[in-house]
Scaffold this motif. Structure first.
Motif, mmCIF file in Angstrom:
data_model
loop_
_atom_site.group_PDB
_atom_site.id
_atom_site.type_symbol
_atom_site.label_atom_id
_atom_site.label_comp_id
_atom_site.label_asym_id
_atom_site.label_seq_id
_atom_site.Cartn_x
_atom_site.Cartn_y
_atom_site.Cartn_z
ATOM 1 N N GLY A 1 -6.199 15.986 25.729
ATOM 2 C CA GLY A 1 -6.981 15.731 26.934
ATOM 3 C C GLY A 1 -6.812 14.301 27.416
ATOM 4 O O GLY A 1 -6.574 14.059 28.607
ATOM 5 N N ALA A 2 -6.933 13.342 26.514
ATOM 6 C CA ALA A 2 -6.756 11.936 26.885
ATOM 7 C C ALA A 2 -5.321 11.651 27.302
ATOM 8 O O ALA A 2 -5.074 10.852 28.208
ATOM 9 C CB ALA A 2 -7.157 11.033 25.722
ATOM 10 N N GLU B 1 -19.161 20.577 20.226
ATOM 11 C CA GLU B 1 -20.545 20.245 20.579
ATOM 12 C C GLU B 1 -21.222 21.416 21.292
ATOM 13 O O GLU B 1 -22.403 21.709 21.064
ATOM 14 C CB GLU B 1 -20.564 18.994 21.454
ATOM 15 C CG GLU B 1 -20.182 17.731 20.712
ATOM 16 C CD GLU B 1 -19.930 16.548 21.619
ATOM 17 O OE1 GLU B 1 -19.772 15.423 21.099
ATOM 18 O OE2 GLU B 1 -19.863 16.733 22.844
ATOM 19 N N MET B 2 -20.481 22.096 22.157
ATOM 20 C CA MET B 2 -21.038 23.272 22.832
ATOM 21 C C MET B 2 -21.381 24.365 21.829
ATOM 22 O O MET B 2 -22.432 25.004 21.910
ATOM 23 C CB MET B 2 -20.037 23.808 23.853
ATOM 24 C CG MET B 2 -19.880 22.950 25.097
ATOM 25 S SD MET B 2 -18.565 23.565 26.170
ATOM 26 C CE MET B 2 -19.173 25.209 26.548
ATOM 27 N N ARG B 3 -20.490 24.583 20.867
ATOM 28 C CA ARG B 3 -20.741 25.624 19.875
ATOM 29 C C ARG B 3 -21.981 25.305 19.051
ATOM 30 O O ARG B 3 -22.813 26.179 18.762
ATOM 31 C CB ARG B 3 -19.529 25.767 18.959
ATOM 32 C CG ARG B 3 -18.320 26.392 19.631
ATOM 33 C CD ARG B 3 -17.077 26.233 18.794
ATOM 34 N NE ARG B 3 -15.932 26.880 19.415
ATOM 35 C CZ ARG B 3 -14.679 26.701 19.039
ATOM 36 N NH1 ARG B 3 -14.402 25.870 18.046
ATOM 37 N NH2 ARG B 3 -13.701 27.327 19.651
ATOM 38 N N ASP C 1 -7.114 22.117 24.032
ATOM 39 C CA ASP C 1 -8.571 22.261 24.071
ATOM 40 C C ASP C 1 -9.206 20.879 24.115
ATOM 41 O O ASP C 1 -8.744 19.960 23.420
ATOM 42 C CB ASP C 1 -9.048 23.019 22.819
ATOM 43 C CG ASP C 1 -10.552 23.255 22.833
ATOM 44 O OD1 ASP C 1 -11.029 23.923 23.763
ATOM 45 O OD2 ASP C 1 -11.231 22.772 21.916
ATOM 46 N N LEU C 2 -10.243 20.722 24.921
ATOM 47 C CA LEU C 2 -11.052 19.498 24.868
ATOM 48 C C LEU C 2 -12.001 19.650 23.690
ATOM 49 O O LEU C 2 -13.173 19.987 23.822
ATOM 50 C CB LEU C 2 -11.791 19.295 26.196
ATOM 51 C CG LEU C 2 -10.876 18.965 27.378
ATOM 52 C CD1 LEU C 2 -11.648 18.999 28.689
ATOM 53 C CD2 LEU C 2 -10.214 17.600 27.191
ATOM 54 N N ASN C 3 -11.468 19.366 22.506
ATOM 55 C CA ASN C 3 -11.988 19.915 21.268
ATOM 56 C C ASN C 3 -13.355 19.389 20.860
ATOM 57 O O ASN C 3 -14.193 20.143 20.365
ATOM 58 C CB ASN C 3 -10.968 19.663 20.166
ATOM 59 C CG ASN C 3 -11.117 20.586 18.994
ATOM 60 O OD1 ASN C 3 -11.190 20.167 17.851
ATOM 61 N ND2 ASN C 3 -11.167 21.894 19.262
ATOM 62 N N GLN C 4 -13.594 18.088 21.054
ATOM 63 C CA GLN C 4 -14.877 17.537 20.631
ATOM 64 C C GLN C 4 -16.019 18.173 21.417
ATOM 65 O O GLN C 4 -17.043 18.561 20.849
ATOM 66 C CB GLN C 4 -14.883 16.015 20.811
ATOM 67 C CG GLN C 4 -16.108 15.316 20.235
ATOM 68 C CD GLN C 4 -16.074 15.224 18.711
ATOM 69 O OE1 GLN C 4 -15.079 15.541 18.076
ATOM 70 N NE2 GLN C 4 -17.171 14.785 18.134
ATOM 71 N N VAL C 5 -15.856 18.291 22.723
ATOM 72 C CA VAL C 5 -16.900 18.900 23.547
ATOM 73 C C VAL C 5 -17.033 20.382 23.217
ATOM 74 O O VAL C 5 -18.138 20.936 23.200
ATOM 75 C CB VAL C 5 -16.598 18.694 25.039
ATOM 76 C CG1 VAL C 5 -17.582 19.475 25.905
ATOM 77 C CG2 VAL C 5 -16.658 17.210 25.389
ATOM 78 N N SER D 1 -7.290 4.559 18.296
ATOM 79 C CA SER D 1 -7.674 5.967 18.409
ATOM 80 C C SER D 1 -8.354 6.187 19.737
ATOM 81 O O SER D 1 -9.091 5.324 20.220
ATOM 82 C CB SER D 1 -8.622 6.371 17.281
ATOM 83 O OG SER D 1 -9.126 7.677 17.483
ATOM 84 N N ASP D 2 -8.099 7.335 20.321
ATOM 85 C CA ASP D 2 -8.840 7.713 21.515
ATOM 86 C C ASP D 2 -10.138 8.385 21.089
ATOM 87 O O ASP D 2 -10.366 8.663 19.918
ATOM 88 C CB ASP D 2 -8.005 8.631 22.406
ATOM 89 C CG ASP D 2 -8.191 8.291 23.870
ATOM 90 O OD1 ASP D 2 -9.325 8.444 24.365
ATOM 91 O OD2 ASP D 2 -7.224 7.848 24.512
ATOM 92 N N SER D 3 -11.007 8.647 22.061
ATOM 93 C CA SER D 3 -12.233 9.377 21.789
ATOM 94 C C SER D 3 -11.924 10.866 21.676
ATOM 95 O O SER D 3 -10.888 11.332 22.131
ATOM 96 C CB SER D 3 -13.255 9.131 22.897
ATOM 97 O OG SER D 3 -13.581 7.759 22.971
ATOM 98 N N GLY D 4 -12.845 11.611 21.073
ATOM 99 C CA GLY D 4 -12.641 13.036 20.893
ATOM 100 C C GLY D 4 -12.459 13.383 19.435
ATOM 101 O O GLY D 4 -12.725 12.575 18.542
ATOM 102 N N SER D 5 -11.981 14.592 19.175
ATOM 103 C CA SER D 5 -11.865 15.033 17.787
ATOM 104 C C SER D 5 -10.856 14.191 17.010
ATOM 105 O O SER D 5 -10.975 14.060 15.787
ATOM 106 C CB SER D 5 -11.495 16.516 17.719
ATOM 107 O OG SER D 5 -10.260 16.771 18.355
ATOM 108 N N ALA D 6 -9.875 13.594 17.683
ATOM 109 C CA ALA D 6 -8.926 12.730 16.985
ATOM 110 C C ALA D 6 -9.635 11.571 16.291
ATOM 111 O O ALA D 6 -9.197 11.099 15.235
ATOM 112 C CB ALA D 6 -7.870 12.190 17.961
#
Length: 597
Positions: A443-444, A484-486, A477-481, A387-392
């Motif tokens: 993104g990745a 986090e912003m929200r 979308d760079l979804n995880q960030v 798995s890559d980092s992020g929402s995945a």
């Protein structure tokens, strides 16, 4: 023909059992490349598209093979590119050796082209061992120490070899003053704690009525022993992300992942326990562990430098997990009631039901939780998952059931973007007879995964089982960030930083002669997975997923986990208005903090 230093380096790698080196060419290692030609490409040189990918592939190879990963790069920019992958190895405790070129000795210190102070550059990432070979007699000791240290410390090490040294005739160290001989042998050894410390640990564990166990990758070689002590203690077992494949998720008391990407039952396990046993994990987030003073603690770890710093443990057992548990298990008293065990198992069962319902929520166009949930039932019994980092990583952590024989990993401590695809390639060279599946955000994939699919296409025929499925969660979308912003900044999304170009990932795969499938509707998700699993080579399965599906933290209540997904995914709601008016408050309820009973 005389043996050159470069020839001896490859010979020594072969003697250590190294069969692959992941690298990218450059004139700083021309001598080594010529030696590879003379050695008929043994060990095999695996050409990546970028040196960072070479390092990630070496890390993936080491993680899934249990053997040394080796990467090679030229001087200057090539060496610099290795750093991120090597830091991934350092932070996840993986044995990797980097072989790096340098300008000729006559030019060093002269601000020469591609001259970089490599000792300064690598002194942190390869702090356990880094050395520059200045004369042939330094070999084989430098190679042997670098490899032995990488194994012993589970860390990256580095050898720097100036270009002119590579071309010198090799001569071994002699029996003279200030010569350093060497030897190949790396005998196995096992560290075990003292009998007294085992007795103290047993006293703590036997006194507990509500025992929680946390396992990490250091428990991987002690699966049977972890199961046995969990059964004796009637304990629940949570898993750090790097320990996801340590125990089968089919065991009723395994609560799954822990942490911000973890499960509700793992959160409750830590919240309510009175005793904690941590095995082979340096999981760093204290807020997801028991309140200080509420639970007594015992830790088992092979590294004395990593014990006692995540929780106020009363006993730190320094030793191999399997050998330590073998000695500890006979001291465990199984006499305790079933109430705690039954509660843990009930929570696990309820969690699976909630995840099933969340996966079935409608979305626009596809719910990413459903994408991963649908894969779960289709996973081959010998699958390797990256798995890559992020929402995945959220969906990987929560929706995939690890079963006996499966392997999985991600960038655990560095949590860097980009290793999903190169990890998968490293895994394919470690296990060419097994299918590998990578879960990657768009993104990745744009960062480096697309280019590394060229590497997959190049080597597809080297793998007995050619299947390497890359699932791209395409939500632009760079979804995880964004989430986090929200949650933390109260901003719905800063589009200039978060919005991604729309890329045709499946079409790119097809342009390489690979399988490429674009899935745009929920009813086609399962067929998309099957197309990848039935392909005769690498495949990119591109799923168009909804960026509005929230990765709800595990300390949200059961009801919040379901209700939030339902409210955000209502088809008749205006997403932008909902986010601006209510989402910040809704998500802030789930920020890290201890929920009181």
């Amino acid at each position: 023909m005389s043996t050159k230093v470069s020839d001896h380096i490859l010979q020594r790698l072969r003697e250590w059992g190294v069969d692959h080196v992941f690298g990218y060419p450059g004139d700083g290692i021309n001598g080594l490349l010529a030696a590879w030609g003379r050695a008929e490409n043994q060990p095999r040189f695996v050409q990546s598209r970028h040196e960072e990918m070479s390092a990630f592939e070496a890390v993936g190879y080491a993680k899934f093979s249990g053997r040394l990963g080796v990467c090679a790069a030229t001087s200057g920019p090539g060496a610099i590119h290795l750093l991120n992958g090597l830091y991934d190895a350092k932070l996840d405790h993986v044995p990797v050796l980097a072989i790096v070129g340098q300008t000729h000795r006559t030019a060093m210190g002269g601000s020469y082209q591609q001259e970089v102070d490599l000792h300064t550059l690598f002194k942190d990432v390869a702090s356990d061992f880094i050395e520059t070979v200045m004369v042939p007699e330094q070999l084989p000791n430098v190679i042997d120490r670098a490899i032995r240290t990488a194994y012993a410390r589970r860390s990256p090490t580095a050898i720097i070899i100036p270009g002119d040294v590579q071309e010198l005739d090799y001569s071994p160290p002699t029996h003279e003053f200030k010569m350093v001989p060497s030897s190949l042998d790396r005998s196995s050894w096992t560290a075990v704690p003292s009998e007294d410390s085992l007795q103290r640990a047993a006293e703590i564990l036997n006194s507990g009525d509500k025992v929680a166990i946390l396992v990490g990758q250091g428990a991987a070689g002690a699966r049977a022993e972890v199961e046995r002590i969990a059964e004796l203690l009637k304990a629940g077992v949570a898993k750090a992300l790097l320990g996801k494949d340590v125990l089968s998720d089919e065991l009723p008391y395994v609560t799954g992942s822990i942490g911000l990407l973890g499960t509700r039952p793992s959160y409750e396990l830590m919240r309510d326990c009175d005793t904690l046993l941590t095995i082979g994990s340096s999981f760093p987030y204290t807020q997801f562990m028991p309140e200080f003073g509420k639970a007594r603690g015992v830790q088992i770890d092979i590294d004395p430098h990593m014990v006692g710093m995540r929780y106020p443990y009363e006993v730190n057992l320094v030793g191999d997990a399997k050998a330590t548990l073998e000695r500890l298990i006979p001291m465990i008293d199984p006499a305790r009631g079933p109430e705690w065990y039954d509660t843990v198992c009930d929570n696990v069962k309820r969690w699976h039901e909630v995840m099933e319902r969340r996966a079935q929520q409608s979305a626009d166009p596809i719910n990413p939780e459903y994408v991963t949930h649908a894969l779960d039932a289709l996973l081959p019994e010998n699958a390797i998952i990256t798995s890559d980092s992020g929402s995945a990583a959220n969906w990987y952590a929560r929706h995939l059931t690890m079963r006996p024989g499966m392997r999985s990993s991600l960038s655990g401590t560095l949590a860097t973007m980009g290793p999903g695809v190169p990890y998968a390639i490293g895994a394919k060279f470690a296990h060419p007879d097994r299918p590998v599946i990578a879960l990657v955000g768009d993104g990745a994939m744009q960062m480096n995964g697309l280019a590394e699919m060229i590497t997959a296409a190049k080597y597809r025929h080297a793998w007995e089982d050619p299947r390497m499925i890359v699932a791209v969660f395409n939500n632009r979308d760079l979804n995880q960030v964004t989430w986090e912003m929200r949650a933390m900044e109260g901003a719905p999304s800063f589009l200039p930083s978060q919005e991604l170009p729309d890329v045709q990932y499946a079409a790119f795969a097809r342009s390489l002669g690979l399988t490429g499938v674009r899935v745009e509707k929920p009813e086609d998700v399962e067929a998309g997975w099957r197309a990848g699993l039935e392909a005769d080579g690498p495949a990119v399965i591109e799923f168009l997923t909804d960026p509005a599906v929230p990765p709800i933290p595990p300390h949200a209540t059961w009801e919040q986990m379901e209700a939030t997904a339902a409210s955000i995914l209502k088809g008749d709601a205006d997403r932008g208005s909902m986010i601006k008016q209510g989402l910040k408050a809704k998500v802030q309820e789930f920020l890290p903090g201890r929920e009181k009973k």
